[in-house]
Design a protein around this motif. Structure first.
Motif, PDB file in Angstrom:
ATOM      1  N   UNK A  41       0.830  -1.198   0.000  1.00 39.51           N
ATOM      2  CA  UNK A  41       0.000   0.000   0.000  1.00 39.51           C
ATOM      3  C   UNK A  41       0.870   1.256   0.000  1.00 39.51           C
ATOM      4  N   UNK A  42       0.709   2.079  -1.013  1.00 39.95           N
ATOM      5  CA  UNK A  42       1.390   3.366  -1.140  1.00 39.95           C
ATOM      6  C   UNK A  42       2.911   3.196  -0.988  1.00 39.95           C
ATOM      7  N   UNK A  43       3.614   4.304  -0.744  1.00 41.44           N
ATOM      8  CA  UNK A  43       5.065   4.209  -0.690  1.00 41.44           C
ATOM      9  C   UNK A  43       5.591   3.669   0.632  1.00 41.44           C
ATOM     10  N   UNK A  44       4.746   3.669   1.688  1.00 44.06           N
ATOM     11  CA  UNK A  44       5.174   2.996   2.910  1.00 44.06           C
ATOM     12  C   UNK A  44       5.443   1.535   2.623  1.00 44.06           C
ATOM     13  N   UNK A  45       4.508   0.892   1.917  1.00 44.99           N
ATOM     14  CA  UNK A  45       4.703  -0.501   1.525  1.00 44.99           C
ATOM     15  C   UNK A  45       5.787  -0.652   0.481  1.00 44.99           C
ATOM     16  N   UNK A  46       5.895   0.322  -0.428  1.00 45.17           N
ATOM     17  CA  UNK A  46       6.905   0.235  -1.490  1.00 45.17           C
ATOM     18  C   UNK A  46       8.315   0.366  -0.934  1.00 45.17           C
ATOM     19  N   UNK A  47       8.512   1.249   0.060  1.00 40.37           N
ATOM     20  CA  UNK A  47       9.834   1.366   0.686  1.00 40.37           C
ATOM     21  C   UNK A  47      10.207   0.066   1.406  1.00 40.37           C
ATOM     22  N   UNK A  48       9.231  -0.547   2.079  1.00 42.15           N
ATOM     23  CA  UNK A  48       9.483  -1.836   2.733  1.00 42.15           C
ATOM     24  C   UNK A  48       9.837  -2.901   1.699  1.00 42.15           C
ATOM     25  N   UNK A  77       8.832 -16.174  -4.756  1.00 38.84           N
ATOM     26  CA  UNK A  77       9.191 -16.416  -6.161  1.00 38.84           C
ATOM     27  C   UNK A  77       8.006 -16.983  -6.937  1.00 38.84           C
ATOM     28  N   UNK A  78       7.167 -17.774  -6.281  1.00 39.94           N
ATOM     29  CA  UNK A  78       5.985 -18.300  -6.971  1.00 39.94           C
ATOM     30  C   UNK A  78       4.692 -17.654  -6.467  1.00 39.94           C
ATOM     31  N   UNK A  79       4.844 -16.517  -5.793  1.00 35.29           N
ATOM     32  CA  UNK A  79       3.699 -15.775  -5.299  1.00 35.29           C
ATOM     33  C   UNK A  79       3.395 -14.553  -6.149  1.00 35.29           C
ATOM     34  N   UNK A  80       2.975 -13.476  -5.497  1.00 41.37           N
ATOM     35  CA  UNK A  80       2.549 -12.269  -6.208  1.00 41.37           C
ATOM     36  C   UNK A  80       2.840 -11.043  -5.352  1.00 41.37           C
ATOM     37  N   UNK A  81       3.093  -9.938  -6.000  1.00 44.88           N
ATOM     38  CA  UNK A  81       3.151  -8.637  -5.336  1.00 44.88           C
ATOM     39  C   UNK A  81       2.064  -7.756  -5.937  1.00 44.88           C
ATOM     40  N   UNK A  82       1.180  -7.272  -5.080  1.00 43.17           N
ATOM     41  CA  UNK A  82       0.075  -6.425  -5.514  1.00 43.17           C
ATOM     42  C   UNK A  82       0.319  -5.014  -4.987  1.00 43.17           C
ATOM     43  N   UNK A  83       0.539  -4.071  -5.884  1.00 42.25           N
ATOM     44  CA  UNK A  83       0.801  -2.682  -5.520  1.00 42.25           C
ATOM     45  C   UNK A  83      -0.497  -1.872  -5.602  1.00 42.25           C
ATOM     46  N   UNK A  84      -0.885  -1.256  -4.500  1.00 39.44           N
ATOM     47  CA  UNK A  84      -2.052  -0.374  -4.456  1.00 39.44           C
ATOM     48  C   UNK A  84      -1.554   1.062  -4.253  1.00 39.44           C
ATOM     49  N   UNK A  85      -1.824   1.924  -5.237  1.00 39.31           N
ATOM     50  CA  UNK A  85      -1.372   3.323  -5.186  1.00 39.31           C
ATOM     51  C   UNK A  85       0.138   3.396  -5.017  1.00 39.31           C
ATOM     52  N   UNK A  86       0.835   2.548  -5.693  1.00 41.25           N
ATOM     53  CA  UNK A  86       2.288   2.460  -5.567  1.00 41.25           C
ATOM     54  C   UNK A  86       2.865   1.760  -6.794  1.00 41.25           C
ATOM     55  N   UNK A  87       4.170   1.972  -7.035  1.00 40.67           N
ATOM     56  CA  UNK A  87       5.039   2.904  -6.316  1.00 40.67           C
ATOM     57  C   UNK A  87       4.776   4.351  -6.735  1.00 40.67           C
ATOM     58  N   UNK A 154       3.450  -9.457 -10.727  1.00 38.39           N
ATOM     59  CA  UNK A 154       3.060  -8.246 -10.033  1.00 38.39           C
ATOM     60  C   UNK A 154       1.753  -7.697 -10.601  1.00 38.39           C
ATOM     61  N   UNK A 155       0.970  -7.091  -9.712  1.00 39.61           N
ATOM     62  CA  UNK A 155      -0.273  -6.440 -10.109  1.00 39.61           C
ATOM     63  C   UNK A 155      -0.252  -5.003  -9.611  1.00 39.61           C
ATOM     64  N   UNK A 156      -0.863  -4.105 -10.375  1.00 41.61           N
ATOM     65  CA  UNK A 156      -0.866  -2.688 -10.037  1.00 41.61           C
ATOM     66  C   UNK A 156      -2.296  -2.153 -10.060  1.00 41.61           C
ATOM     67  N   UNK A 157      -2.701  -1.569  -8.930  1.00 40.70           N
ATOM     68  CA  UNK A 157      -4.013  -0.938  -8.802  1.00 40.70           C
ATOM     69  C   UNK A 157      -3.779   0.551  -8.603  1.00 40.70           C
ATOM     70  N   UNK A 158      -4.309   1.356  -9.495  1.00 46.89           N
ATOM     71  CA  UNK A 158      -4.031   2.791  -9.419  1.00 46.89           C
ATOM     72  C   UNK A 158      -5.175   3.578 -10.040  1.00 46.89           C
ATOM     73  N   UNK A 159      -5.062   4.904 -10.041  1.00 45.32           N
ATOM     74  CA  UNK A 159      -6.175   5.719 -10.506  1.00 45.32           C
ATOM     75  C   UNK A 159      -5.685   6.974 -11.233  1.00 45.32           C
ATOM     76  N   UNK A 160      -6.440   7.370 -12.234  1.00 46.13           N
ATOM     77  CA  UNK A 160      -6.135   8.602 -12.968  1.00 46.13           C
ATOM     78  C   UNK A 160      -6.344   9.836 -12.094  1.00 46.13           C
ATOM     79  N   UNK A 161      -7.105   9.694 -11.006  1.00 48.82           N
ATOM     80  CA  UNK A 161      -7.406  10.840 -10.140  1.00 48.82           C
ATOM     81  C   UNK A 161      -6.470  10.948  -8.943  1.00 48.82           C
TER      82      UNK A 161
END
Length: 219
Positions: A41-48, A77-87, A154-161
């Motif tokens: 979640x956001x850059x807090x999660x991205x920095x981690x 390695x066989x899992x997933x990283x889901x980025x919400x509002x990140x990076x 990897x999956x990315x969830x983000x918004x134009x707004x």
């Protein structure tokens, strides 16, 4: 902090692997060797995630130093990283908007954001010139995530707004990751603001996460 998280996840993985009586509604959880899914979640999660990636790279170079890191790396390695509002790309605009949104009163927020940007970016640019073009901290952060090889889905969830996590930059990042051989899924909203996608689009958000998990099971 990142290592503490790894240790807790490794403990849960070992418990699940050793529990022959474990019952689950899904085949994914019933099977052994459960993969790791990171919801960032956001850059807090991205920095981690950046710090964790560097730890895993160092672990790989040392070869079998820490059992918890080895187990986490294997399952990620066989899992997933889901980025919400990140990076979030760390530029002046993003920094300005972060500080502005922290202040309920915009008569205070806008001047505070302006002062923050002046106080952080001007010295940073001066240091870059003095050091002969040494990369800015934000560029190092972005580059580390871009070159990370610890998770190839990897999956990315983000918004134009979202005026903090630029949709354009996240789209570029996802495209570059795909070029590097990463399996990428994306979902772009149009109207939800920073880290508000689940709250404002619960059904659509949940369906996308289900699709991510189904995609993981099928690979």
């Amino acid at each position: 902090f990142a290592l503490d998280g790894v240790q807790q996840v490794a403990k849960l993985l070992r418990q699940a692997d050793n529990d022959d009586d474990a019952v689950s509604e899904t085949a994914l959880i019933q099977q052994k060797d459960i993969p790791v899914v990171m919801h960032i979640i956001s850059n807090g999660g991205a920095f981690t995630t950046q710090h964790l990636g560097l730890m895993l790279d160092e672990q790989r170079d040392k070869k079998n130093v820490d059992d918890d890191l080895n187990l986490f790396a294997e399952r990620l390695e066989r899992g997933y990283q889901v980025f919400d509002s990140a990076p979030c790309y760390l530029d002046l605009k993003a920094s300005f908007n972060v500080i502005k949104h922290l202040m309920p009163n915009q008569l205070i927020g806008i001047p505070a954001a302006t002062l923050f940007c002046l106080a952080t970016y001007l010295p940073g640019m001066a240091m870059k010139v003095v050091s002969g073009g040494r990369p800015h901290t934000g560029d190092v952060f972005w580059g580390d995530l871009l070159h990370d090889t610890n998770c190839t889905r990897q999956a990315f969830i983000y918004s134009a707004s979202d005026d903090i996590a630029s949709a354009e930059k996240i789209g570029e990042f996802a495209g570059e990751r795909k070029k590097r051989g990463v399996h990428v899924m994306t979902h772009k909203f149009e109207e939800s603001t920073h880290v508000q996608h689940l709250r404002l689009h619960k059904t659509e958000y949940s369906e996308f996460i289900e699709n991510v998990l189904t995609d993981m099971e099928g690979k």
